[in-house]
Design an enzyme around this catalytic site. Structure first.
Site, PDB file in Angstrom:
ATOM      1  N   GLY A 134      44.040 -31.650   0.313  1.00  0.00           N
ATOM      2  CA  GLY A 134      44.674 -32.968   0.440  1.00  0.00           C
ATOM      3  C   GLY A 134      44.128 -33.943  -0.591  1.00  0.00           C
ATOM      4  O   GLY A 134      42.965 -33.862  -0.970  1.00  0.00           O
ATOM      5  N   ARG A 192      47.945 -27.559  -1.227  1.00  0.00           N
ATOM      6  CA  ARG A 192      47.303 -26.688  -0.232  1.00  0.00           C
ATOM      7  C   ARG A 192      47.866 -25.302  -0.502  1.00  0.00           C
ATOM      8  O   ARG A 192      49.057 -25.077  -0.354  1.00  0.00           O
ATOM      9  CB  ARG A 192      47.684 -27.125   1.177  1.00  0.00           C
ATOM     10  CG  ARG A 192      47.148 -28.481   1.544  1.00  0.00           C
ATOM     11  CD  ARG A 192      47.141 -28.643   3.039  1.00  0.00           C
ATOM     12  NE  ARG A 192      46.783 -29.997   3.414  1.00  0.00           N
ATOM     13  CZ  ARG A 192      45.538 -30.467   3.423  1.00  0.00           C
ATOM     14  NH1 ARG A 192      44.536 -29.693   3.063  1.00  0.00           N
ATOM     15  NH2 ARG A 192      45.298 -31.697   3.790  1.00  0.00           N
ATOM     16  N   ASP A 251      36.169 -28.391   2.385  1.00  0.00           N
ATOM     17  CA  ASP A 251      35.512 -27.128   2.751  1.00  0.00           C
ATOM     18  C   ASP A 251      36.306 -25.907   2.314  1.00  0.00           C
ATOM     19  O   ASP A 251      35.732 -24.923   1.839  1.00  0.00           O
ATOM     20  CB  ASP A 251      35.164 -27.092   4.242  1.00  0.00           C
ATOM     21  CG  ASP A 251      36.377 -27.267   5.133  1.00  0.00           C
ATOM     22  OD1 ASP A 251      37.394 -27.818   4.662  1.00  0.00           O
ATOM     23  OD2 ASP A 251      36.321 -26.860   6.302  1.00  0.00           O
ATOM     24  N   THR A 309      36.618 -34.990   0.953  1.00  0.00           N
ATOM     25  CA  THR A 309      37.544 -34.915   2.075  1.00  0.00           C
ATOM     26  C   THR A 309      37.486 -36.237   2.789  1.00  0.00           C
ATOM     27  O   THR A 309      36.412 -36.751   3.104  1.00  0.00           O
ATOM     28  CB  THR A 309      37.274 -33.784   3.084  1.00  0.00           C
ATOM     29  OG1 THR A 309      38.014 -34.072   4.285  1.00  0.00           O
ATOM     30  CG2 THR A 309      35.824 -33.629   3.461  1.00  0.00           C
ATOM     31  N   ASP A 320      38.148 -36.664   5.638  1.00  0.00           N
ATOM     32  CA  ASP A 320      37.569 -36.452   6.973  1.00  0.00           C
ATOM     33  C   ASP A 320      36.048 -36.605   6.955  1.00  0.00           C
ATOM     34  O   ASP A 320      35.426 -36.757   8.015  1.00  0.00           O
ATOM     35  CB  ASP A 320      37.916 -35.043   7.482  1.00  0.00           C
ATOM     36  CG  ASP A 320      39.404 -34.857   7.737  1.00  0.00           C
ATOM     37  OD1 ASP A 320      40.138 -35.854   7.680  1.00  0.00           O
ATOM     38  OD2 ASP A 320      39.821 -33.720   7.996  1.00  0.00           O
ATOM     39  N   ASP A 368      33.630 -34.534   6.486  1.00  0.00           N
ATOM     40  CA  ASP A 368      32.882 -33.607   7.338  1.00  0.00           C
ATOM     41  C   ASP A 368      32.362 -32.373   6.600  1.00  0.00           C
ATOM     42  O   ASP A 368      32.049 -31.361   7.221  1.00  0.00           O
ATOM     43  CB  ASP A 368      33.725 -33.186   8.543  1.00  0.00           C
ATOM     44  CG  ASP A 368      35.055 -32.566   8.148  1.00  0.00           C
ATOM     45  OD1 ASP A 368      35.321 -32.436   6.938  1.00  0.00           O
ATOM     46  OD2 ASP A 368      35.832 -32.214   9.052  1.00  0.00           O
ATOM     47  N   ARG A 393      40.728 -33.723  11.036  1.00  0.00           N
ATOM     48  CA  ARG A 393      41.204 -32.382  11.385  1.00  0.00           C
ATOM     49  C   ARG A 393      40.314 -31.729  12.437  1.00  0.00           C
ATOM     50  O   ARG A 393      40.785 -31.293  13.474  1.00  0.00           O
ATOM     51  CB  ARG A 393      41.210 -31.548  10.106  1.00  0.00           C
ATOM     52  CG  ARG A 393      41.679 -30.142  10.235  1.00  0.00           C
ATOM     53  CD  ARG A 393      41.734 -29.504   8.860  1.00  0.00           C
ATOM     54  NE  ARG A 393      42.794 -30.073   8.058  1.00  0.00           N
ATOM     55  CZ  ARG A 393      44.047 -29.609   8.057  1.00  0.00           C
ATOM     56  NH1 ARG A 393      44.382 -28.589   8.808  1.00  0.00           N
ATOM     57  NH2 ARG A 393      44.959 -30.166   7.310  1.00  0.00           N
TER      58      ARG A 393
END
Ligand code: F6P
Length: 343
Positions: A10, A72, A102, A124, A126, A128, A170
């Site tokens: 993304g 993706r 990741d 990311t 996110d 994470d 996510r």
């Protein structure tokens, strides 16, 4: 050196700042900088590398998205994609900087283990990725969530409503937790700290009894529907390999409907979606994307392959790709407890 750079997975605000940093340093030192279009696709299919020039990167530091394009793309389906990438790197590049989350770094690690001259950069929204305090795009997303809550606050208060706000996230709840903390959320529901419908309803009732006529509830899109009394989609088990679009599960709408069933709350739902990923990066994202990009450039030009810059506190350090490639960094107890102090 012929240094390739790609962005995969993304997009996120700040990617262009990292591309600019890597390119600018390559130009300064007289290396060739090859921009690979659309992530791994540009290596697995026909080689889609083009020489970047200083003109290409002029003025991109403040632009969202990625000037290289991204995708993706599952290199294992159909099989053979990884080997084609390995061959393309060997044929066209002396080093590759792969900017991604990741999934991307798992591929980078796989390639580096087979001797490919690959360096990662953590991205990311996110936030994470294991082993790093910072990933490109997170700060911009958190700022957007906080600004959105500011807006929802006033309309929620005027109408005495419960506002359910669904954020990205996510597998983890960093965006929901930090955005909720900054925006004054009255409840934050994230995958790391499951909460039942009974607890949610009791909390909203208690707020109402104590005179708070409205509530802002932030929920991360990745929260398991079963914890809210629903049925999880079967395909959720394939999410780690990008099998399901999490937003299609409608966790925010689901929660809003359950809250309405529980009492005479008037509830509205806002799904922040890709607005969190679009637009200009914050100054913080530009600066840290530049720092991790510059560190990756240094690693690539000094032969420190198989590594990725990570942020620890105020420092950027190099860590092995193996340290970030498997698993997610989850919101810890102390951060969640701090958020909960304001519920
Ligand atoms: O992985 C980052 C992320 O922004 C997630 O938070 C979200 O689930 C996903 O990407 C959305 O992906 P896409 O843009 O492919 O719909």
């Amino acid at each position: 050196m012929r240094i390739g750079v790609l962005t995969a997975g993304g997009d996120a605000p700040g990617l262009n700042a990292a591309i600019r940093a890597i390119s600018q340093m390559a130009f300064r030192d007289g290396h060739e900088l090859i921009g690979i279009d659309n992530g791994w696709v540009g290596l697995a299919k026909e080689f889609a590398g083009r020489d970047l020039t200083p003109l290409d990167i002029a003025g991109i530091v403040g632009l969202g998205g990625t000037m290289l394009g991204t995708a993706r793309y599952d290199l294992d389906s159909p099989p053979g994609g990884r080997d084609r990438v390995l061959a393309a790197i060997g044929e066209h590049l002396d080093a590759l900087v792969a900017i991604g989350g990741d999934g991307t770094q798992r591929i980078s690690h796989w390639l580096a283990e087979r001797g490919a001259p690959v360096v990662g950069v953590p991205k990311t929204l996110d936030n994470d990725l294991l082993g790093t305090d910072y990933c490109i795009g997170f700060d911009t997303a958190v700022g957007f969530v906080a600004a959105s809550l500011d807006r929802l606050y006033t309309t929620a208060a005027s109408h005495h409503r419960v506002m359910v706000v669904e954020t990205m996230g996510r597998s983890t709840g960093w965006v929901a937790a930090m955005g909720g903390l900054a925006g004054g959320a009255h409840l934050i529901v994230i995958p790391e700290f499951p909460i039942t419908m009974d607890e949610i309803a009791a909390h909203l009732e208690q707020r109402r009894r104590s005179g708070s006529g409205f509530s802002i509830v932030v929920i991360a899109e990745g929260v398991n529907l079963e914890t809210l009394g629903g049925h999880e989609l079967k395909e959720i088990s394939t999410e780690g390999v990008r099998g399901v679009r999490l937003a299609t599960r409608g966790v925010g709408q689901f929660l809003a409907a359950r809250i309405e069933e529980r009492g005479d709350f008037e509830v509205r739902t806002t799904v922040l979606g890709h607005l969190q990923r679009g637009g200009s990066p914050t100054a913080y994202d530009r600066i840290w994307a530049t720092r991790v990009g510059a560190c990756a450039y240094d690693a690539a030009t000094t032969g420190k392959f198989g590594m990725i810059p990570v942020v620890r506190g105020r420092d950027v350090e190099l860590a092995p790709l193996s340290a970030v490639a498997n698993g997610q960094r989850r919101v810890p107890n102390d951060i969640y407890d701090l958020c909960a102090a304001f519920f």
